[in-house]
Design a protein around this motif. Structure first.
Motif, PDB file in Angstrom:
ATOM      1  N   SER A 103       0.823  -1.197   0.000  1.00  0.00           N
ATOM      2  CA  SER A 103       0.000   0.000   0.000  1.00  0.00           C
ATOM      3  C   SER A 103       0.865   1.258   0.000  1.00  0.00           C
ATOM      4  CB  SER A 103      -0.963  -0.008   1.194  1.00  0.00           C
ATOM      5  OG  SER A 103      -0.242  -0.060   2.395  1.00  0.00           O
ATOM      6  N   PHE A 104       1.949   1.229   0.745  1.00  0.00           N
ATOM      7  CA  PHE A 104       2.786   2.426   0.787  1.00  0.00           C
ATOM      8  C   PHE A 104       3.426   2.701  -0.570  1.00  0.00           C
ATOM      9  CE2 PHE A 104       6.500   5.026   1.891  1.00  0.00           C
ATOM     10  CZ  PHE A 104       5.850   6.030   2.588  1.00  0.00           C
ATOM     11  N   ASN A 107       0.918   4.128  -3.007  1.00  0.00           N
ATOM     12  CA  ASN A 107       0.578   5.512  -2.718  1.00  0.00           C
ATOM     13  C   ASN A 107       1.726   6.440  -3.123  1.00  0.00           C
ATOM     14  OD1 ASN A 107      -0.899   7.692  -1.782  1.00  0.00           O
ATOM     15  ND2 ASN A 107      -0.559   7.265   0.395  1.00  0.00           N
ATOM     16  N   GLU A 243      10.856   2.807   5.687  1.00  0.00           N
ATOM     17  CA  GLU A 243      10.456   1.476   6.137  1.00  0.00           C
ATOM     18  C   GLU A 243       9.059   1.627   6.714  1.00  0.00           C
ATOM     19  OE1 GLU A 243      13.932  -0.012   8.748  1.00  0.00           O
ATOM     20  OE2 GLU A 243      14.197   2.092   8.212  1.00  0.00           O
ATOM     21  N   LEU A 245       5.800  -0.506   8.653  1.00  0.00           N
ATOM     22  CA  LEU A 245       5.299  -1.722   9.316  1.00  0.00           C
ATOM     23  C   LEU A 245       3.866  -1.503   9.781  1.00  0.00           C
ATOM     24  CD1 LEU A 245       8.151  -2.677  11.800  1.00  0.00           C
ATOM     25  CD2 LEU A 245       7.465  -3.928   9.754  1.00  0.00           C
ATOM     26  N   ILE A 246       3.125  -2.586   9.823  1.00  0.00           N
ATOM     27  CA  ILE A 246       1.797  -2.493  10.433  1.00  0.00           C
ATOM     28  C   ILE A 246       1.828  -3.266  11.742  1.00  0.00           C
ATOM     29  CG2 ILE A 246      -0.637  -3.116  10.226  1.00  0.00           C
ATOM     30  CD1 ILE A 246      -0.483  -2.742   7.298  1.00  0.00           C
ATOM     31  N   ARG A 247       1.311  -2.652  12.786  1.00  0.00           N
ATOM     32  CA  ARG A 247       1.160  -3.383  14.040  1.00  0.00           C
ATOM     33  C   ARG A 247      -0.289  -3.805  14.167  1.00  0.00           C
ATOM     34  NH1 ARG A 247       4.410  -1.531  18.288  1.00  0.00           N
ATOM     35  NH2 ARG A 247       6.197  -0.308  17.598  1.00  0.00           N
ATOM     36  N   ASN A 249      -3.082  -5.136  16.531  1.00  0.00           N
ATOM     37  CA  ASN A 249      -3.362  -5.191  17.964  1.00  0.00           C
ATOM     38  C   ASN A 249      -4.284  -6.340  18.317  1.00  0.00           C
ATOM     39  OD1 ASN A 249      -2.275  -2.572  19.246  1.00  0.00           O
ATOM     40  ND2 ASN A 249      -3.221  -1.920  17.328  1.00  0.00           N
TER      41      ASN A 249
ATOM     42  N   MET B 180       0.609   9.369   5.782  1.00  0.00           N
ATOM     43  CA  MET B 180       0.634   8.790   4.438  1.00  0.00           C
ATOM     44  C   MET B 180       0.529   7.268   4.444  1.00  0.00           C
ATOM     45  SD  MET B 180       2.516  11.597   4.975  1.00  0.00           S
ATOM     46  CE  MET B 180       4.264  11.309   5.068  1.00  0.00           C
ATOM     47  N   ASP B 181       1.230   6.632   5.377  1.00  0.00           N
ATOM     48  CA  ASP B 181       1.190   5.167   5.403  1.00  0.00           C
ATOM     49  C   ASP B 181      -0.180   4.668   5.844  1.00  0.00           C
ATOM     50  OD1 ASP B 181       2.007   6.502   7.718  1.00  0.00           O
ATOM     51  OD2 ASP B 181       2.790   4.683   8.625  1.00  0.00           O
ATOM     52  N   LEU B 183      -3.006   6.247   5.468  1.00  0.00           N
ATOM     53  CA  LEU B 183      -3.925   6.498   4.357  1.00  0.00           C
ATOM     54  C   LEU B 183      -3.735   5.444   3.258  1.00  0.00           C
ATOM     55  CD1 LEU B 183      -6.085   8.308   3.100  1.00  0.00           C
ATOM     56  CD2 LEU B 183      -4.272   9.711   2.125  1.00  0.00           C
ATOM     57  N   SER B 184      -2.474   5.077   2.994  1.00  0.00           N
ATOM     58  CA  SER B 184      -2.214   4.036   1.988  1.00  0.00           C
ATOM     59  C   SER B 184      -2.948   2.759   2.353  1.00  0.00           C
ATOM     60  CB  SER B 184      -0.731   3.660   1.932  1.00  0.00           C
ATOM     61  OG  SER B 184       0.086   4.762   1.952  1.00  0.00           O
ATOM     62  N   GLN B 185      -2.844   2.413   3.632  1.00  0.00           N
ATOM     63  CA  GLN B 185      -3.472   1.164   4.073  1.00  0.00           C
ATOM     64  C   GLN B 185      -4.985   1.253   3.958  1.00  0.00           C
ATOM     65  OE1 GLN B 185      -1.501   0.956   7.871  1.00  0.00           O
ATOM     66  NE2 GLN B 185       0.449   0.854   6.777  1.00  0.00           N
ATOM     67  N   LYS B 340      -5.897   5.276  18.744  1.00  0.00           N
ATOM     68  CA  LYS B 340      -6.321   3.890  18.846  1.00  0.00           C
ATOM     69  C   LYS B 340      -7.370   3.715  19.941  1.00  0.00           C
ATOM     70  CE  LYS B 340      -3.386   1.056  20.949  1.00  0.00           C
ATOM     71  NZ  LYS B 340      -2.166   0.250  21.123  1.00  0.00           N
ATOM     72  N   LEU B 361      -7.611  -4.283  14.431  1.00  0.00           N
ATOM     73  CA  LEU B 361      -7.194  -2.927  14.798  1.00  0.00           C
ATOM     74  C   LEU B 361      -5.702  -2.780  14.530  1.00  0.00           C
ATOM     75  CD1 LEU B 361      -7.970  -0.217  16.177  1.00  0.00           C
ATOM     76  CD2 LEU B 361      -7.431  -1.290  18.354  1.00  0.00           C
ATOM     77  N   THR B 362      -5.360  -1.834  13.696  1.00  0.00           N
ATOM     78  CA  THR B 362      -3.956  -1.710  13.321  1.00  0.00           C
ATOM     79  C   THR B 362      -3.450  -0.278  13.491  1.00  0.00           C
ATOM     80  OG1 THR B 362      -4.556  -1.291  11.022  1.00  0.00           O
ATOM     81  CG2 THR B 362      -4.045  -3.558  11.600  1.00  0.00           C
ATOM     82  N   GLU B 363      -2.153  -0.219  13.706  1.00  0.00           N
ATOM     83  CA  GLU B 363      -1.468   1.066  13.676  1.00  0.00           C
ATOM     84  C   GLU B 363      -0.299   0.892  12.739  1.00  0.00           C
ATOM     85  OE1 GLU B 363      -0.841   2.650  18.042  1.00  0.00           O
ATOM     86  OE2 GLU B 363      -0.973   0.496  17.818  1.00  0.00           O
ATOM     87  N   SER B 364       0.150   1.979  12.188  1.00  0.00           N
ATOM     88  CA  SER B 364       1.248   1.862  11.252  1.00  0.00           C
ATOM     89  C   SER B 364       2.480   2.546  11.814  1.00  0.00           C
ATOM     90  CB  SER B 364       0.841   2.500   9.935  1.00  0.00           C
ATOM     91  OG  SER B 364       1.827   2.263   8.979  1.00  0.00           O
ATOM     92  N   TRP B 365       3.603   2.084  11.378  1.00  0.00           N
ATOM     93  CA  TRP B 365       4.879   2.652  11.811  1.00  0.00           C
ATOM     94  C   TRP B 365       5.666   2.990  10.559  1.00  0.00           C
ATOM     95  CZ3 TRP B 365       9.845   0.986  10.819  1.00  0.00           C
ATOM     96  CH2 TRP B 365      10.867   1.478  11.644  1.00  0.00           C
ATOM     97  N   LEU B 366       6.221   4.187  10.532  1.00  0.00           N
ATOM     98  CA  LEU B 366       6.923   4.624   9.331  1.00  0.00           C
ATOM     99  C   LEU B 366       8.224   5.313   9.717  1.00  0.00           C
ATOM    100  CD1 LEU B 366       6.601   4.963   6.194  1.00  0.00           C
ATOM    101  CD2 LEU B 366       5.710   7.228   6.668  1.00  0.00           C
ATOM    102  N   ARG B 367       9.286   4.942   9.042  1.00  0.00           N
ATOM    103  CA  ARG B 367      10.550   5.619   9.292  1.00  0.00           C
ATOM    104  C   ARG B 367      11.173   6.036   7.970  1.00  0.00           C
ATOM    105  NH1 ARG B 367      15.150   2.887  12.819  1.00  0.00           N
ATOM    106  NH2 ARG B 367      15.323   1.503  11.029  1.00  0.00           N
ATOM    107  N   TRP B 383       8.309  10.351  13.078  1.00  0.00           N
ATOM    108  CA  TRP B 383       6.976  10.896  13.214  1.00  0.00           C
ATOM    109  C   TRP B 383       6.271  10.382  14.444  1.00  0.00           C
ATOM    110  CZ3 TRP B 383       7.774   9.459   7.771  1.00  0.00           C
ATOM    111  CH2 TRP B 383       8.053  10.584   6.981  1.00  0.00           C
TER     112      TRP B 383
END
Ligand SMILES: C[S@@+](CC[C@H](N)C(=O)[O-])C[C@H]1O[C@@H](n2cnc3c(N)ncnc32)[C@H](O)[C@@H]1O
Lengths: 412, 481
Positions: A103-104, A107, A243, A245-247, A249, B180-181, B183-185, B340, B361-367, B383
């Motif tokens: 997805s990233f 986009n 990079e 990642l999806i967490r 829960n 952005m990540d 929203l992509s998801q 969340k 339920l998800t959260e995204s992490w972006l670096r 971020w």
């Protein structure tokens, strides 16, 4: 069987009638981890350990329907195969991309209907499906893979998934022989061991008079270094690395009793013990309950509350302080007390007469990250092709500049 | 040459993001014939970039604000030298130019008599310890000064990504912190594509609607429900959408979903044959507004939406309850929220809702990392929150036949327990040998893992329960919460 025209299915879109028909691909959803995909054929069965399901029973049902097995022992959901589900059910021939990266990248590359794109290697076609869906109906994906069997398998899948018109699949070593495309695409994605070897050819494949984006996907930082050098050398700009990642829960419902409520229950239990006379004082009563506990798994569960199992009556039945045993549990569930009154004999005896009411603890919803979260997957490196990127590479320019005395006319 | 689309070209009247040497981004509406001031970096003429393809950078190179296409020389590999930082002491006198000298250089630069590169070179030459710096800090020095004195700007095309990034950096609360990540998801989970039909409640100022519309390419329908007097889709205007795409976005006020009993059609209110002049104009205006509402209602009541996407300030369950019936089977339902925690109750609600499958339920992490040849490292600032997604699939619940007798059930449970054990053992053996399991599968472990195994038990319960039971249970539950 059916003589009427069947609406052809494509993973790139939904069917207008949203109905399962002969020849459709359907995802059998048993649980998040137990999904598979079938092609519906009259006369065939889908078998799993919870029973079997006749394909003919599925035909004519709306997608999303819950279907009971013909033994009545289980059920599953019939889902429409989207690119996202395909990623979860596809046969793995290689490592594949998952939704976080897919997805990233889509986009960032700004993929949308009508665009053209290169992807290499095709691998297991996980990403290809998402790309095809997003470029549809008039865009095009050029997918390259040098492993003949993977090409054959992917070709068959694209056909069966109604994507053939959207994807051109070529068996080709793109590092050695390039893409053989010129001035054709808006975006390029490279998931190859040596992406830097394909950068020069990718540059030619971009539509030369407009902006385009390239992404490479590499697990190692060494690969990144070499790719940056190649991209810079070829005149790509705005190099960025991410990079993602999806967490996922886990959600839990934790019941929280007040200490007063807990004591109230304890009292009720003690009272009941007294009444239940002979067994009470004996030691083996304890053993007894313990045995019970270990022999039936769900007791344990209801005490500790494993709320991620979505059993609707679980959370309410659950949750007494962990020292309680089953018999007490049941007791507590039916114990009265509208407001916990401490140490009143009368409340307890009154409870015998009155209709029983549950003590409901306050529930607190919490999340937990599952113990095993997959860590880092790969580095996504992006760069931009601009109309100024075209032309000779850096080394070529330098060589030319050295030969002649340089004079660069301001470009208009 | 491939034919250019209007969207490949910078057009007059459009929104344009201008990236400046400082990496700051400025948003402008490009007016033909105007001059655009970039503050200390100078001024350029809009006409110099109008009609050109997106993607190039431009350098302002003389006092008449002339611009030319600028293509960076390429960032060269840092060559290791014997230098190290040992001999460098913090010494303000290492720069031989005085503050006034630098000011003078700057103003010469502004007048266009010196290019940015020339200024940076002058600074470098009069820096006494420059040669002693390590190659890395030399490169860093040049980069830092370059950002200050180069007069290079890059027009950036507004896309879902660039608009999102712009607002996420500048004013994240405007778009409810959606990054952005995330929203992509959302876009992937929604399976948005050309021609689909979406039901959306978007309180991110239209960030989500904009991204969805971009992915539909002018085909299909987005119906956005809004409260208040007008839909607040401010972000849409930054996207430079053509009319075809704008037409895919329809809106309906929550208050107008049902036609009030006393609502009259414009024809019921007035006899059009009697109207003239201003009155007739007014009538046509009212008729148009009325028809828009009627059309949106029709879109809603026809149902069969391909996704329901909610990013609202209001309680999500209350919205889902109302809108779920309009969503087709096997379609995604997505709730976005900036935190969340706000979605926790909703996820327990979803779990009990028989029309929804497998809430997650998800959260995204972006670096983001700096990449320069030989100098790749994570960026200093990472971020903060990027929001959270709760996703599920709309299903069609129906009682499954044939409940089991207690004996059958016990036998089945026993069998299942064994099968489960076997499966575990097999999986363990497998995971010990094979390559890492997929992220998604691993992540879902423990969540609904046991659902299938317990499907038997649940199946029986479901079989003895009517749909009505299910519903009232979930509604009751929802009310409690
Ligand atoms: C990790 S897989 C790609 C997975 C794919 N992105 C997916 O999501 O399913 C990499 C693929 O690239 C192919 N490959 C490697 N080098 C190649 C080359 N030089 N030309 C074409 N394909 C190549 C491999 O055979 C392999 O199938």
């Amino acid at each position: 069987m059916s003589e009427t025209a069947v609406e052809k299915q494509s993973f790139a879109t939904y069917k207008k009638n949203n109905t399962i028909e002969e020849g459709d691909n359907v995802v059998m959803y048993l649980s998040k981890e137990n999904m598979s995909i079938i092609r519906v054929k009259d006369g065939e069965y889908f078998n799993c350990k919870f029973g079997n399901y006749k394909h003919s029973d599925m035909i004519g049902l709306e997608y999303g329907t819950k279907l009971g097995s013909n033994t009545g022992r289980g059920f599953l959901f019939l889902l429409y195969p989207t690119p996202e589900l395909w990623t979860l059910v596809l046969p793995h021939r290689t490592q594949i991309l998952y939704i976080a990266d897919i997805s990233f990248v889509m986009n960032y590359l700004n993929l949308k209907p009508g665009m053209s794109m290169i992807e290499s290697g095709t691998g297991s076609g996980s990403f290809s499906h998402s790309i095809a869906r997003t470029l549809a109906p008039h865009g095009h994906l050029y997918s390259f893979e040098y492993h003949q069997e993977r090409v054959n398998a992917a070709k068959k899948e694209f056909e069966e998934h109604g994507l053939s018109d959207l994807v051109t699949l070529r068996c080709r070593d793109v590092c050695k022989d390039g893409f053989d495309l010129e001035n054709k695409v808006d975006a390029v994605f490279l998931d190859l061991p040596a992406p830097w070897e394909a950068v020069a050819s990718a540059k030619k494949a971009f539509k030369q008079n407009k902006v385009g984006k390239i992404c490479t996907f590499s697990p190692c930082i060494e690969q990144i270094s070499r790719t940056v050098t190649a991209l810079t050398e070829q005149g790509f700009v705005d190099i960025q690395m991410y990079e993602c990642l999806i967490r996922f829960n886990e959600i839990r419902v934790i019941p929280m009793w007040t200490i007063d409520e807990a004591m109230e229950k304890q009292r009720a239990v003690e009272k009941k013990r007294k009444r239940a006379a002979p067994r009470v004082v004996r030691d083996d009563n304890n053993n007894n309950t313990q045995d019970e506990e270990s022999s039936s798994g769900h007791i344990n569960k209801s005490i500790k509350v494993e709320p991620s199992v979505d059993d609707s009556n679980l959370s309410s039945a659950a949750a007494t302080p962990s020292s309680t045993t089953e018999s007490e549990m049941e007791d507590s569930v039916s114990t009265t007390v509208s407001t916990p009154v401490i140490g009143s004999e009368t409340t307890a005896s009154a409870s015998e007469a009155e209709p029983r009411e549950r003590i409901e603890p306050k529930n607190v919803v919490v999340t937990r990250l599952p113990a095993e979260q997959r860590g880092h997957t790969s580095y996504l490196m992006f760069a931009t092709f601009t109309p100024a990127t075209q032309g000779p590479s850096l080394t070529e320019t330098k060589a030319a500049a050295a030969a002649a005395s340089s004079s660069s006319a301001p470009a208009k | 040459m491939a034919a250019l689309n209007p969207t490949d070209i910078i057009n007059a009247g459009e929104h344009v993001f201008i990236k400046m040497p400082s990496d700051n981004v400025k948003c402008i509406v490009l007016k033909a014939g105007s001059s655009v001031s970039l503050g200390k970096f100078g001024t350029f003429k809009a006409n110099d970039i109008i009609g050109h393809a997106w993607g190039n950078s431009y350098e302002i190179y003389d006092r008449d604000s002339k611009t030319r296409v600028y293509h960076p020389e390429g960032i060269s590999e840092v060559e290791e030298t014997a230098n190290n930082n040992r001999e460098i002491v913090d010494d303000p006198t290492s720069q031989k130019l005085t503050l006034d000298d630098i000011k003078a250089l700057k103003s010469e630069g502004l007048k266009g008599e010196l290019t940015g590169e020339e200024i940076v070179n002058k600074l470098k030459e009069s820096h006494t310890t420059f040669d002693k710096k390590t190659a890395y800090s030399q490169a860093k020095y040049l980069q830092k000064k370059g950002k200050k004195f180069h007069k290079v700007f890059t027009p950036i095309k507004p896309t879902a990504y660039s608009v999102n990034e712009y607002f996420y950096v500048k004013n994240p609360s405007k778009i409810r912190d959606i990054r952005m990540d995330t929203l992509s998801q959302l876009l992937s989970y929604s399976n948005v594509h050309s021609g689909c039909k979406l039901l959306v409640v978007d309180d991110t100022q239209g960030m989500i609607v904009s991204a969805l519309a971009e992915r539909m390419g002018g085909k299909g329908t987005i119906l956005g429900l809004y409260d208040g007097d007008n839909p607040h889709y401010d972000i849409v205007k930054y996207m430079n959408f053509n009319q075809e795409t704008l037409d895919t976005i329809k809106v309906l006020s929550w208050l107008r979903i049902h036609r009030p009993a006393d609502e009259k059609t414009p024809d019921e209110m007035q006899d059009v044959t009697q109207l003239t002049g201003k009155d007739l104009e007014g009538y046509h205006r009212r008729l148009k507004a009325y028809n828009i509402v009627e059309e949106s209602r029709k879109v809603l009541f026809e149902g069969n939406f391909d996704a329901l996407i909610v990013a609202s300030q209001y309680q999500p369950e209350s919205i889902l309850e109302k809108l779920l019936p309009y969503v087709a089977g096997s379609r995604p339902v997505i709730v976005y929220h900036g935190t969340k925690e706000a979605l926790l109750e909703t996820s327990t609600w979803m779990r009990k809702c028989p029309d929804l499958l497998a809430p997650q339920l998800t959260e995204s992490w972006l670096r983001k990392s700096q990449v320069l040849p030989g100098r790749t490292h994570p960026e200093m600032s990472t971020w903060g929150t990027g929001g959270s997604l709760l996703t599920a699939t709309k299903v069609i619940d129906q009682p499954v036949q044939a409940a089991l007798t207690k004996r059958e059930r016990l036998a089945m449970e026993k069998k299942n327990a064994e099968a489960k054990k076997l499966k575990r053992a097999r999986e363990e053996a497998e995971s010990a040998t094979s390559s890492p399991a997929p992220v998604t599968a691993a992540a879902a472990v423990g969540d609904v893992a046991d659902e299938a195994v317990e499907g038997v038990e649940e199946g029986t319960t479901a079989a003895t329960m009517t749909d009505g039971d299910h519903e009232s249970r979930s509604i009751k539950r929802a009310k409690q919460e």
